[in-house]
Design an enzyme around this catalytic site. Structure first.
Site, short mmCIF file in Angstrom:
data_model
loop_
_atom_site.label_atom_id
_atom_site.label_comp_id
_atom_site.label_asym_id
_atom_site.label_seq_id
_atom_site.Cartn_x
_atom_site.Cartn_y
_atom_site.Cartn_z
CG HIS A 36 -2.70 38.26 17.95
ND1 HIS A 36 -2.01 39.01 17.85
CD2 HIS A 36 -1.78 36.85 17.65
CE1 HIS A 36 -0.70 39.16 18.42
NE2 HIS A 36 -0.08 37.72 17.96
CB ILE A 37 -9.47 38.32 19.91
CG1 ILE A 37 -9.39 37.49 20.96
CG2 ILE A 37 -9.66 37.85 17.99
CD1 ILE A 37 -10.90 36.31 20.83
CB SER A 69 16.87 35.50 41.96
OG SER A 69 16.42 34.27 41.37
CG ASP A 175 0.61 38.04 30.37
OD1 ASP A 175 -0.83 37.08 30.10
OD2 ASP A 175 1.39 37.88 29.55
#
Length: 393
Positions: A36-37, A69, A175
């Site tokens: 959260h920075i 998949s 990510d």
């Protein structure tokens, strides 16, 4: 499932052909510290995991694109000329969105392909299954379409854009960046707004990462995220009156914050800002510890990070706290913390290999007894970013 088994599944599904079967892999990722920075101008420290998503792919003689998949029953069929014409709301939107973005960058899908994806990342665990799928698709298509030098930073950006604009999920860059640029035995020190980054040695030696999935469905994340951002913006506006050059909370040192914190009269707003400033300092201290191969100090910083997320930023939950508490009771655990947005999802612990079996058994039993939920544990090391598995040809 090993590569040969996957290739056999591919042949069982699509049949034999004279064209080469090629195999690519992209990892999942975990954020080791720095939560959260990113939206407050701070550093994050993610690492690619050894497990992730594998793609078996082969060129076709027509212009058909077939996506399947091993994990999902839904299959997608489209053509090179219909890429991006419609969204399905299914998992196939992630690779199709990447194809749309690649075309916008001048890399069009000019041939038909058969795709078979195999994911080892649990959906919804917060280990970046979507980013892994996106980066994997982008890397494979560029390779097959003859791009000689693949820019992995640009690959991360276009994968993020695909998720933002085609899929419609407003994710950050961390990510995709970690998945595209990870390196074995290294973490990535990343400044999310500038993409300034550095690979930091993460030699775990006789220690293993254990990802603990609480299997607690995340609630409140969007509303809490928006509230925390707003509180951080309030704190920044107040502190800018004293320091006009201040653009982000994470630009403050903890020492500066101590002298200025009384300007913030709202206790919750002050606590949010304190977490941001101190967490950013913990990331930088972690990097120094890892450079010295000081895993004990790194573990202590992980513990401190969780406590701050629990008490100052208030994005943990009972299930995360229980799993972290039980993890920290195992003698071989150097550190444990929640990872990700919070209110559910996963923990990450650094545990001596001799205590891994005990960790999984005892933490799992205690967690289930205290929460009535069954946790899942993934023992892994730090792996490479996206790549072609050449030996699998």
């Amino acid at each position: 499932m090993n590569i040969n088994e996957l290739k056999q599944k591919f042949i069982d599904k699509y049949g034999e052909s004279g064209a080469d079967i090629r195999v690519f892999h992209a990892p999942g990722r975990v954020n080791l510290i720095g939560e959260h920075i990113d939206y407050n101008g701070g550093y994050v420290l993610p690492a690619a995991l050894e497990f992730g998503t594998t793609l078996v792919i082969r060129e076709r003689e027509d212009n058909k694109l077939q996506l399947a998949s091993t994990n999902m029953s839904y299959e997608g069929t489209l053509t090179t000329s219909s890429v991006g014409e419609e969204k399905t709301g299914e998992w196939t939107d992630y690779p199709v969105g990447v194809m749309v973005e690649l075309a916008g960058k001048g890399v069009k899908v000019t041939k038909g392909y058969d795709f078979l994806f195999h994911g080892e990342i649990p959906n919804g665990a917060g280990l970046s299954s979507s980013a892994s799928l996106e980066v994997l698709t982008g890397y494979a298509i560029q390779s097959l379409e003859g791009v000689s030098e693949i820019d992995t930073v640009q690959l991360a950006l276009l994968s993020q854009k695909a998720e933002n604009e085609f899929v419609g999920v407003n994710c950050g860059i961390m990510d995709q960046f970690a998945v595209a640029n990870g390196a074995e035995d290294h973490a990535i020190l990343l400044m999310c707004d500038t993409l300034e980054y550095e690979k930091v040695p993460f030699r775990t030696g006789s220690y293993k990462l254990i990802i603990g999935n609480t299997n607690k469905r995340r609630g409140l994340v969007d509303s809490a995220y928006n509230e925390r951002r707003s509180q951080c913006e309030q704190a920044l506006a107040i502190l800018k009156e004293q320091l006009p050059a201040l653009n982000y909370l994470a630009q403050l040192t903890p020492e500066q914050f101590v002298t200025l914190q009384d300007q913030i009269t709202d206790e919750k707003v002050r606590q949010r800002a304190q977490h941001v400033v101190e967490e950013n300092a913990r990331v930088l201290a972690s990097v120094e510890a890892l450079r010295e191969n000081d895993l004990v100090t790194f573990g202590k910083l992980m513990n401190a990070s969780h406590e701050s997320l629990r008490s100052l930023y208030e994005v943990s939950c009972e299930e995360l706290d229980v799993m972290v508490e039980e993890a920290q009771r195992i003698p071989g655990t150097l550190g444990a913390r929640m990872t990700g947005a919070g209110f559910g999802g996963c923990t990450v612990s650094l545990v001596h290999e001799d205590d891994v079996e005990r960790f999984v058994s005892e933490v799992g039993a205690a967690y289930e007894a205290r929460t009535s939920l069954k946790g899942e544990f993934y023992v892994c090391g730090v792996g490479d970013g996206v790549k072609e598995l050449k030996e699998a040809k």
